[in-house]
Design an enzyme around this catalytic site. Structure first.
Site, PDB file in Angstrom:
ATOM      1  N   GLY A  12       0.835  -1.198   0.000  1.00 20.56           N
ATOM      2  CA  GLY A  12       0.000   0.000   0.000  1.00 20.56           C
ATOM      3  C   GLY A  12       0.866   1.243   0.000  1.00 20.56           C
ATOM      4  N   SER A  14       1.615   3.241  -2.515  1.00 18.42           N
ATOM      5  CA  SER A  14       1.419   4.174  -3.628  1.00 18.42           C
ATOM      6  C   SER A  14       0.857   5.528  -3.203  1.00 18.42           C
ATOM      7  CB  SER A  14       0.508   3.552  -4.691  1.00 18.42           C
ATOM      8  OG  SER A  14      -0.760   3.251  -4.145  1.00 18.42           O
ATOM      9  N   ARG A  15       0.273   5.585  -2.008  1.00 21.39           N
ATOM     10  CA  ARG A  15      -0.291   6.877  -1.553  1.00 21.39           C
ATOM     11  C   ARG A  15      -0.520   6.816  -0.030  1.00 21.39           C
ATOM     12  NH1 ARG A  15      -4.880   4.398  -4.292  1.00 21.39           N
ATOM     13  NH2 ARG A  15      -6.253   3.623  -2.635  1.00 21.39           N
ATOM     14  N   TYR A 152     -14.479  -4.632   8.640  1.00 21.98           N
ATOM     15  CA  TYR A 152     -13.202  -3.907   8.773  1.00 21.98           C
ATOM     16  C   TYR A 152     -12.611  -4.163  10.168  1.00 21.98           C
ATOM     17  CZ  TYR A 152      -9.880   0.009   8.555  1.00 21.98           C
ATOM     18  OH  TYR A 152      -8.735   0.787   8.566  1.00 21.98           O
ATOM     19  N   ALA A 153     -13.461  -4.061  11.200  1.00 25.33           N
ATOM     20  CA  ALA A 153     -12.992  -4.284  12.579  1.00 25.33           C
ATOM     21  C   ALA A 153     -12.466  -5.708  12.734  1.00 25.33           C
ATOM     22  CB  ALA A 153     -14.115  -4.009  13.572  1.00 25.33           C
ATOM     23  N   ALA A 154     -13.164  -6.683  12.122  1.00 25.97           N
ATOM     24  CA  ALA A 154     -12.715  -8.079  12.226  1.00 25.97           C
ATOM     25  C   ALA A 154     -11.335  -8.232  11.586  1.00 25.97           C
ATOM     26  CB  ALA A 154     -13.728  -9.004  11.551  1.00 25.97           C
TER      27      ALA A 154
END
Ligand SMILES: NC(=O)c1ccc[n+]([C@@H]2O[C@H](COP(=O)([O-])OP(=O)(O)OC[C@H]3O[C@@H](n4cnc5c(N)ncnc54)[C@H](OP(=O)(O)O)[C@@H]3O)[C@@H](O)[C@H]2O)c1
Length: 262
Positions: A12, A14-15, A152-154
């Protein structure tokens, strides 16, 4: 850590947070390998890579096990990674029944499985050298939970416990881990929070720092050989309340939930 002797891999990269970290590593003289699905020619990483042999761009879709395996083989063959930063991530958000099933898979693949598999692939060389660092970018979402954030949390809670277990496993080996409990950071992902959560959550509790400020904090933790990089201010206080007063935490979070999606 003397950066000029180190090779760092940042997924990740790239930005956003990944690129802010990359700029810090490059400044310190580290050979810096970046992974993302693409590196557009008109954006900073591709421009910087043109005249800097220490910056290597490795396009790979980390949600695809086949591409991940090919990346691991290339890394083992062509490079000697000292510091692995598992930072690539995607946001998932929305009431569970509204989520795209493929999007759920992607979130777990990128945020959790890719981090585990890259660590698995690069660890033997680190153990052989008796040195190395694995940095995993979880989030305060590894501990904060609220409606609409379940997947997302998992993924982030999984990454957090993976890191803590591994840290114990690696004691005495010379290889260590650093878990990032990253707060809100002004990036493309942060801008997406409003779209994904805005219809059912009041988002006035959100606050964000710049990617550069968070990268400074990560470097501070790296230099001090800390195991966990914490946010400061309200987020740190929130983590304390969440851990020690869960009912109070939930009461607070419930007050932001507007209920059904509109
Ligand atoms: N921003 C925040 O408020 C915040 C808070 C807590 C934690 N975090 C975590 O911090 C990390 C970085 O987030 P960010 O805010 O910097 O987000 P961002 O600006 O959206 O950057 C995400 C990075 O991940 C890469 N990526 C996404 N899907 C990928 C895939 N399938 N394969 C390979 N690379 C992929 C992206 O490149 P491509 O799209 O080109 O593939 C990009 O380089 C994430 O793990 C995120 O969960 C962020």
């Amino acid at each position: 850590v003397k950066l000029s002797t180190q090779t760092v891999l940042i997924t990740g990269g790239s930005r956003g947070i990944g690129w802010a970290l990359a700029e810090r590593f490059l400044k310190g003289g580290a050979k810096t390998l970046l992974v993302a699905r693409s590196f557009p020619e008109d954006e900073a990483p591709a421009k910087a890579a043109k005249d800097n042999p220490d910056l290597v761009l490795l396009p790979c879709d980390l949600s695809k096990p086949v591409e991940r395996k090919a990346l691991c083989a290339k890394l083992l063959n062509d490079f000697d990674v000292d510091i692995l930063v598992n930072n690539a991530g995607v946001l998932s958000g929305g009431l569970l029944q509204t989520l795209d099933p493929d999007g759920i898979e992607t979130c777990i693949q990128v945020n959790l499985l890719a981090s585990i598999q890259l660590s698995r692939a690069l660890l033997p060389k680190m153990l052989e050298k008796k040195s190395g660092v694995i940095i995993n970018n979880a989030s305060v979402s590894a501990e904060f939970y609220f409606p609409g954030a379940q997947v997302y949390a998992a993924s982030k809670a999984g990454l957090s416990l993976f890191t803590k277990s591994l840290a114990m496993e690696l004691e005495g080996t010379g290889v260590r881990t650093l878990l990032l409990l990253t707060p809100g950071v002004k990036t493309k992902m942060y801008d997406d929070i409003q779209n994904r959560y805005g219809s059912f959550m009041k988002l006035d509790f959100l606050a964000a720092v710049t990617p550069e400020a968070w990268a400074d904090r990560v470097f501070d933790s790296l230099e001090k050989e800390e195991k966990i990089c914490y946010p400061s201010g309200k987020d740190r206080m929130g983590l304390f309340i969440n851990r020690h007063f869960p009912s109070l935490y939930e009461k607070g979070m419930r007050s932001y939930f507007k209920g059904e999606e509109v």
